[in-house]
Design an enzyme around this catalytic site. Structure first.
Site, short mmCIF file in Angstrom:
data_model
loop_
_atom_site.label_atom_id
_atom_site.label_comp_id
_atom_site.label_asym_id
_atom_site.label_seq_id
_atom_site.Cartn_x
_atom_site.Cartn_y
_atom_site.Cartn_z
N ASP A 56 4.14 -35.82 -50.02
CA ASP A 56 3.97 -36.16 -48.84
C ASP A 56 2.76 -35.67 -48.06
OD1 ASP A 56 4.38 -36.91 -46.09
OD2 ASP A 56 5.89 -35.13 -45.61
N GLU A 135 -25.49 -21.28 -53.26
CA GLU A 135 -25.58 -19.59 -53.12
C GLU A 135 -24.47 -19.40 -52.09
OE1 GLU A 135 -29.61 -18.46 -52.57
OE2 GLU A 135 -30.07 -19.03 -54.78
N GLU A 137 -22.68 -17.22 -49.50
CA GLU A 137 -22.44 -15.74 -49.13
C GLU A 137 -21.14 -15.52 -48.51
OE1 GLU A 137 -27.48 -15.39 -47.96
OE2 GLU A 137 -25.99 -15.79 -46.31
N GLU A 217 -25.66 -8.55 -49.62
CA GLU A 217 -26.57 -9.23 -48.89
C GLU A 217 -27.13 -8.50 -47.62
OE1 GLU A 217 -28.43 -11.73 -47.95
OE2 GLU A 217 -28.52 -12.83 -49.90
N GLU A 225 -23.05 -11.54 -52.09
CA GLU A 225 -23.22 -12.92 -52.80
C GLU A 225 -23.23 -12.82 -54.09
OE1 GLU A 225 -27.41 -15.58 -53.40
OE2 GLU A 225 -27.26 -14.99 -51.37
N HIS A 274 -27.48 -21.48 -49.26
CA HIS A 274 -28.50 -22.34 -49.92
C HIS A 274 -28.18 -23.11 -51.30
CE1 HIS A 274 -30.48 -18.47 -48.18
NE2 HIS A 274 -30.20 -19.16 -47.28
N ARG A 344 -39.00 -18.65 -46.78
CA ARG A 344 -37.49 -18.63 -46.67
C ARG A 344 -37.37 -19.31 -45.08
NH1 ARG A 344 -37.89 -15.88 -51.20
NH2 ARG A 344 -35.90 -16.13 -52.63
N GLU A 363 -34.53 -26.52 -52.82
CA GLU A 363 -33.40 -25.63 -52.23
C GLU A 363 -33.26 -25.96 -50.73
OE1 GLU A 363 -32.59 -20.81 -51.34
OE2 GLU A 363 -34.43 -21.50 -51.74
N ARG A 365 -31.71 -25.02 -47.33
CA ARG A 365 -31.23 -23.71 -46.87
C ARG A 365 -30.47 -23.81 -45.65
NH1 ARG A 365 -33.83 -19.39 -49.04
NH2 ARG A 365 -33.61 -18.41 -47.05
#
Length: 475
Positions: A56, A135, A137, A217, A225, A274, A344, A363, A365
């Site tokens: 359903d 990645e 966390e 982390e 992480e 990330h 970063r 990457e 972020r």
């Protein structure tokens, strides 16, 4: 020649040889939570992988109305893993959702969108494989309590690691509590979760997931992480859900609770996700070149697409009201839409760990682990492809620490949306890039926006917040 042994044959043989008692069928609802039901092992045969099993669909969030609710799930034979969190011997299979009348994939099934995205990528001729490495966390807490009623609202999370417990009588308090923003990377005993994370890694490996590393982390209070090896788009999304399932259930075995909520603790770092992305064709990486940070022209255009569409993209990659309590300055979260090597504080970073062309990637972020990975990963790829096809220049890189820049220096640098509502408004205005190849549909996008507004934004707007009492009770 002998008969070819298929993956389905291998599953049926495994079930018989290992005396498996149950088959757990897992599938994804629209917002991003795994759902499941279980059948006895003797009900699984070859026809299950073609005819499917009915259920359903009206009770699944974001799906059909009760007057048109019959649905089918068909398991993907390439997704089997032994589910050690169920007492009886059990294997799990990840399933796709189909319309029973037509046997077509259901348009709102998130996994269907990834399958269409994969086909669209190949059809462009640009690449044949998109690799994703998330990645994600998470926090591990020892206690969580919350409630919301017409006459009250509260939450409280706790961790034996929490710096706020440095003065608590724990009979005895041994004092090893990571300082705020200093949880990256003290050794045990300050890192009290190393053994638990190791057990999580063992369980992940046993389920067929390749793990690269695990660590504490930045935040106090149990932030962790575990990094997974990059995989093709579909497998990466499947494995992220397996990862969350295994982490949560491993924590529960130790009477702890794991959460991927982006910002559960005020004043310390939130949990991001990330995402490392690269495109390949015929076994060769396409993002390596002689341009900025060793990127190819294609890689730079991919970044251009990500940055251009980021405000609308965040409606899928950062899809909760809580997401935007993480996306604020001062907690390592990228709030400015810029790119840079190593930096970063930029929304897009080009890692510089290795000169190997196979390691060249971008990457992104901004995302957080509250997202539905099927939708989020597909949307990221579509934004990047749009950048490549339209040769979108990402502009100049930003090499400075954005958090230390003066406001006048940032006046020309766009910011991420300040709220989920802003991101959804951006998605309303900018989603043509998602419709290419019928990867997303107007129905999927409208349903996503309507669901988020009706089920999350409006209820949040109506609920008095506890802090409002601190601000306004004595007016």
């Amino acid at each position: 020649m002998g008969k070819k042994v298929t993956q389905i044959d291998k599953i049926l043989s495994f079930v018989k040889t290992n005396d498996i008692k149950f088959i757990d069928m897992k599938f994804m609802d629209f917002p991003g939570q795994w759902q499941h039901f279980t059948i006895p092992a003797n009900q699984l045969d070859k026809n299950t992988f073609s005819d499917g099993l009915g259920f359903d669909g009206s009770s699944i969030r974001g799906w059909k109305n009760i007057n048109d609710s019959d649905m089918l799930i068909i398991p993907d034979a390439n997704t089997m893993f032994v589910d050690t969190f169920i007492e009886a011997p059990t294997i799990s299979l990840i399933c796709d959702v189909y319309e029973p009348a037509t046997k077509e994939r259901y348009s709102r099934c998130p996994r269907n969108i990834v399958l269409k995205a994969t086909e669209y990528l190949k059809s462009t001729g640009i690449a044949d494989t998109a690799y994703f490495g998330p990645e994600a966390e998470f926090f591990v807490f020892d206690d969580v309590r919350f409630d919301s009623t017409p006459n009250g609202c509260f939450y409280k999370v706790d961790s034996v690691e929490g710096r706020w417990n440095s003065g608590t009588d724990e009979g005895p308090n041994l004092g090893y509590k990571p300082r705020y923003k200093e949880g990256y990377f003290p050794v045990p005993p300050t890192d009290s979760l190393n053994d638990l994370r190791n057990e999580m890694v063992i369980n992940l490996i046993d389920a067929g997931i390749e793990v690269e590393a695990q660590h504490h982390e930045v935040a106090s209070g149990g932030q962790c992480e575990i990094d997974l090896k990059f995989e093709p788009l579909l497998k990466a999304a499947d494995q992220l859900l397996m990862f969350k399932y295994i982490v949560k259930n491993t924590a529960k075995r130790h009477n702890k609770t794991a959460t991927y909520m982006p910002k559960p603790i005020m004043g310390d770092n939130g949990s991001g996700m990330h995402v490392h992305i690269s495109l390949w064709k015929k076994g060769k990486p396409l993002f390596a070149g002689t341009g900025y940070a060793g990127l190819s022209e294609m890689g730079l255009y991919f970044i251009g697409g990500i940055l251009k569409h980021a405000p609308s993209l965040l409606a899928f990659t950062n899809p909760t009201t809580n997401s935007y309590k993480r996306l604020v300055p001062g907690f390592e979260a990228p709030v400015n839409l810029a790119y840079s090597q190593r930096n970063r504080s930029a929304s897009v970073r080009i890692p510089m760990y290795s000169a190997n062309p196979k390691s060249k990637r971008i990457e992104f972020r901004c995302p957080d682990p509250s997202c539905n990975p099927y939708l989020a990963f597909s949307a990221m790829m579509m934004a990047g492809l749009d950048g490549i096809m339209n040769r979108i220049d990402p502009g100049d890189p930003l090499e400075k620490d954005i958090y230390d820049m003066a406001p006048e220096e940032l006046k020309d640098v766009p910011s991420t949306p300040a709220s989920l509502e802003e991101a959804l408004n951006a998605l309303t205005d900018d989603h043509e890039y998602l419709l290419k190849g019928d990867v997303f549909t107007e129905d999927v996008i409208k349903t996503w926006i309507d669901y988020k507004i009706d089920k999350e934004i409006k209820p949040m707007a109506l609920q008095p917040h506890p802090y409002e009492f601190a601000l306004y009770y004595d007016v």
